[in-house]
Design an enzyme around this catalytic site. Structure first.
Site, PDB file in Angstrom:
ATOM      1  N   ARG A 114      -9.589  -2.603  23.345  1.00 48.31           N
ATOM      2  CA  ARG A 114      -9.862  -1.155  23.451  1.00 48.31           C
ATOM      3  C   ARG A 114      -9.077  -0.551  24.620  1.00 48.31           C
ATOM      4  NH1 ARG A 114     -14.657   2.747  24.859  1.00 48.31           N
ATOM      5  NH2 ARG A 114     -14.611   4.180  23.106  1.00 48.31           N
ATOM      6  N   TRP A 128     -25.503   1.261  29.343  1.00 53.84           N
ATOM      7  CA  TRP A 128     -24.538   0.348  29.978  1.00 53.84           C
ATOM      8  C   TRP A 128     -23.776  -0.366  28.864  1.00 53.84           C
ATOM      9  CZ3 TRP A 128     -25.724  -2.535  35.073  1.00 53.84           C
ATOM     10  CH2 TRP A 128     -24.748  -3.486  35.348  1.00 53.84           C
ATOM     11  N   ASP A 129     -22.515  -0.017  28.707  1.00 49.84           N
ATOM     12  CA  ASP A 129     -21.715  -0.525  27.597  1.00 49.84           C
ATOM     13  C   ASP A 129     -20.765  -1.621  28.062  1.00 49.84           C
ATOM     14  OD1 ASP A 129     -20.797  -0.747  25.000  1.00 49.84           O
ATOM     15  OD2 ASP A 129     -20.267   1.359  24.801  1.00 49.84           O
ATOM     16  N   ASN A 142     -17.345  -3.001  25.968  1.00 50.54           N
ATOM     17  CA  ASN A 142     -16.653  -2.848  24.691  1.00 50.54           C
ATOM     18  C   ASN A 142     -15.603  -3.912  24.397  1.00 50.54           C
ATOM     19  OD1 ASN A 142     -17.591  -0.583  23.067  1.00 50.54           O
ATOM     20  ND2 ASN A 142     -17.165   0.647  24.870  1.00 50.54           N
ATOM     21  N   ASP A 156     -23.271  -0.518  16.676  1.00 45.52           N
ATOM     22  CA  ASP A 156     -22.526   0.735  16.529  1.00 45.52           C
ATOM     23  C   ASP A 156     -22.627   1.279  15.110  1.00 45.52           C
ATOM     24  OD1 ASP A 156     -21.712   0.976  19.131  1.00 45.52           O
ATOM     25  OD2 ASP A 156     -19.704   0.143  18.820  1.00 45.52           O
TER      26      ASP A 156
END
Length: 742
Positions: free
Chosen positions: A442, A476-477, A479, A547
């Site tokens: 990403r 709190w991600d 990715n 997601d």
């Protein structure tokens, strides 16, 4: 609840009326496993449960004068490789410059009231529990191994972990140290686990145990979308609601392995712990290494009984104290409404519109910081983008609060963009070697959380924003996963410690923030459900489940997730259609009917809704507010599996069996069906009368005969049909009544 110690026979029995766990000291001083399963009455001697008979062809035995004592054929408690055992071990440790076959023998025991904390690690807790600690020693290594067993008074649960201490003068090297091992007497089990990928996490998979090694694992630096750190071993005749099941969950958020080795005598050895690949830990004199915790559940009431035990444990003995009984706010996240394209006016208008619907919090997702107009920049630059928000976050937060809404923010603290101020100033803070290729995910790299100064930097940034904005919630991600696991700060002989030190850094930041700001609700996320594990629940009582918000796909995702994790840990939202992940269009009612069974919220633009949709959402929000205590505290029952057919059903029953909520879903319509459809329920009181849809039934009717489903349109019954078309769903609320039906 008892921990029985028979010092004469050197036997240990943990029991609470629901489960028994029994082991002993064998003649060579090592621990042998005797029994794990349904509670047994205590007796003075259980030694008959270990059989010393050697099949023809077993040639290696420990004692020259006793060919029957063969570790290869004995069930052990925490085995090492060698000394006549050729199966994969629970422990491998050596002196720094020497090889050694570990031989940890019994030294002593202690019994503690309550449950000691695991230093630096998430774990279950409970003052009402009792803990048995067994101390073993290896004199050559000059090392102490402590095996920790905790039993809870009212749950069929035992937790285990191991602690290794170097009491000598030489450095030790740990190559493998499992949280728990279990030798079972046979292989007559179905191996059940949760597997998938991004947007289709935690699908239920099953396989028959066979000779050889069956395992699930992660080497991604996270527990992963692909294999959850959970498995169940069920007897072939076990179902959702009957039969024997053993469940295991690893309270850890990084690389793991859960493995069952079936040997040539059809015995099954389970090991659970940190994945040994790429792991090597130096243990200096006087240092200690603590493994993460393994949760073990025994159920004689099928898979659902196992799940309910895990749910109860995590609700009562794992999540932060504040969030055990406090309602979680119904939130709206702006991501699918705006993506990166927003300003203060747009966000405030969304908040005001959502507030009118009864929604309680606005979460500002990605794009509020640095120069973040797409996903190619600014991670690590945790300061507001004044081009989008010229009055700053404090002004925005106040206006959202003034609209009657709480305010939440998205962070991705573990990541760094190559195109960021932070990377320009600290290129060595990124994981990987500076002079070698580093893989992007990403468009970003990973910050080296094994370094305390980086954790300190993130703490200062995040705590400052919490104070500035009176923040109520943090998403709190994470990715991307870790690809080139190298720290520019660790010595070359410490690189095998990187993954574990990294997750300890993550836990440290969580610990500091949740301790200082207990009112802030944390929701963990990792590209959706890529780090949905019990370790995260210790700090963040809910996780963004996936997601993928498509209602049809969520049936499988939420159904599978419920095998180990309670409903109120699942972030489940109603999103816009066409769905942004599948492009499927489902009714607004079905989207809500699926999302009710979790922590409810919305992923859409309320400004684009029709008046009819707004009224429907008002009703959904009001309904969930009435039911969220039941969702939080109730017992969950899976009724129909989306992995077995076209229909899915589940229900939640209050602890006193006075009310229940049932969800029924049918993905594709059935043409020309005259079948009378009933849905047998579970968990009700057989003797209570329940009112549902204006009619009254006894609990035994609803469980044995079933709840009558509304008539489905079959081509001729247009007037009488109550459900039609694809993506059908129904919610039924049951309330006990004093009405006498006799």
């Amino acid at each position: 609840m008892h921990i029985y110690i028979n010092q004469e026979n050197q036997q240990f029995h943990l029991t609470n009326g629901q489960v028994s766990y029994i082991f002993h000291v064998m003649k060579n001083g090592q621990l042998g496993h005797l029994y794990y399963g349904k509670a047994l009455r205590h007796r003075s001697d259980f030694s008959h449960l270990q059989v010393y008979d050697v099949p023809t062809g077993a040639s290696c035995h420990v004692y020259a004068d006793d060919p029957s004592f063969v570790l290869e054929t004995l069930r052990q408690e925490y085995p090492a490789y060698g000394n006549s055992d050729f199966r994969e071990p629970a422990i491998s440790v050596r002196k720094e410059n020497e090889s050694h076959v570990p031989t940890f023998t019994y030294d002593s025991f202690s019994v503690l009231e309550g449950k000691p904390r695991l230093l630096g690690l998430p774990a279950t807790y409970g003052n009402e529990a009792s803990t048995l600690q067994i101390l073993l020693k290896d004199e050559f290594l000059q090392a102490e191994l402590t095996l920790n067993y905790t039993i809870f008074p009212d749950k069929p649960v035992i937790t285990r972990s191991a602690t290794l201490r170097n009491y000598g003068g030489e450095n030790l090297v740990i190559e493998r140290l499992m949280g728990a091992a279990l030798d079972l007497p046979d292989k007559d089990f179905i191996f059940t686990h949760l597997a998938g990928a991004w947007a289709r996490e935690r699908h239920v998979k099953e396989r028959v145990l066979e000779t050889g090694i069956q395992s699930i694992s992660s080497l991604r630096g996270a527990s992963s979308h692909h294999h959850n750190p959970f498995l169940a071993l069920r007897r072939p005749n076990a179902t959702e609601h009957s039969g024997e099941v053993y469940g295991f969950n690893f309270v850890y958020s990084s690389n793991f392995i859960m493995q069952v080795e079936v040997d040539h005598y059809d015995m099954a050895r389970l090991t659970v712990g940190i994945h040994p690949f790429g792991f090597q830990w130096g243990l200096a004199p006087k240092e200690t290494f603590q493994t993460p915790e393994v949760v073990m559940v025994y159920s004689d009431q099928g898979l659902n009984g196992m799940s309910q035990a895990l749910h109860q444990l995590y609700r009562e003995n794992l999540i932060p104290e504040r969030w055990k009984s406090e309602d979680r706010p119904i939130l709206i996240n702006n991501w699918e409404a705006t993506y990166f394209d927003f300003d203060e006016d747009k966000l405030v208008n969304i908040a005001k519109s959502a507030s009118e619907l009864g929604i309680e919090m606005l979460v500002l997702d990605d794009g509020w910081f640095g120069k973040r107009n797409d996903d190619t920049s600014s991670l690590g630059d945790w300061h507001v983008d004044f081009n989008k928000l010229p009055n700053g976050l404090e002004s925005l937060a106040k206006k959202i609060n003034d609209a009657g809404m709480k305010f939440g923010l998205w962070f991705e603290p573990e990541m760094i963009s190559p195109n960021s101020e932070l990377f320009k100033n600290h290129p060595d803070w990124a994981v990987g070697m500076a002079d070698q290729h580093r893989t992007l995910g990403r468009n970003q790299l990973v910050l080296d959380f094994s370094r305390p100064e980086i954790v300190d930097y993130l703490y200062e940034k995040m705590s400052g924003i919490i104070k500035q904005t009176n923040l109520s919630y943090i998403k709190w991600d994470m990715n991307r996963n870790i690809t080139e696991p190298f720290s520019q700060k660790l010595a070359s002989n410490q690189q095998g410690e990187f993954f574990h030190r990294y997750i300890l850094g993550v836990y440290s930041l969580y610990e500091r923030l949740t301790s200082e700001f207990p009112h802030v609700l944390f929701e963990s996320c990792a590209g959706g459900g890529g780090r949905f594990d019990a370790g995260m629940l210790y700090y963040a009582p809910q996780t963004w489940t996936s997601d993928n918000t498509d209602a049809v796909e969520r049936l499988k995702i939420q159904y599978g997730t419920s095998f180990a994790y309670p409903l109120y840990s699942m972030g489940s939202h109603v999103s816009a259609v066409p769905n942004h992940q599948t492009y499927r269009e489902t009714p607004l009612s079905t989207r809500a009917n699926t999302a009710y069974f979790g922590t409810f919220g919305y992923e859409l633009d309320p400004l684009s809704l029709t008046e009819e949709e707004r009224e429907e959402i008002k009703g959904q929000v009001a309904f969930y507010k009435e039911q969220r205590r039941l969702i939080r505290e109730g017992h969950f029952y899976r009724l129909l599996s989306p992995f077995s057919g076209n229909e899915t059903a589940w229900m939640v029953v209050s602890p006193d069996q006075s009310e229940a909520l049932v969800g029924y879903y049918k993905v594709l319509a059935t043409p020309n069906s005259r079948k009378q459809q009933t849905l047998p329920l579970s968990g009700l009181s057989a003797d209570k009368a329940y009112e549902v849809n204006g009619r009254t039934y006894y609990g035994d009717e609803l469980m044995q005969v079933g709840l009558q489903l509304p008539t489905e349109f079959n081509g001729v019954n247009m007037r009488s049909s109550k459900r039609r078309g694809d993506f059908q769903s129904n919610i039924f609320y049951l309330k006990s009544t004093d009405e006498n039906l006799d």
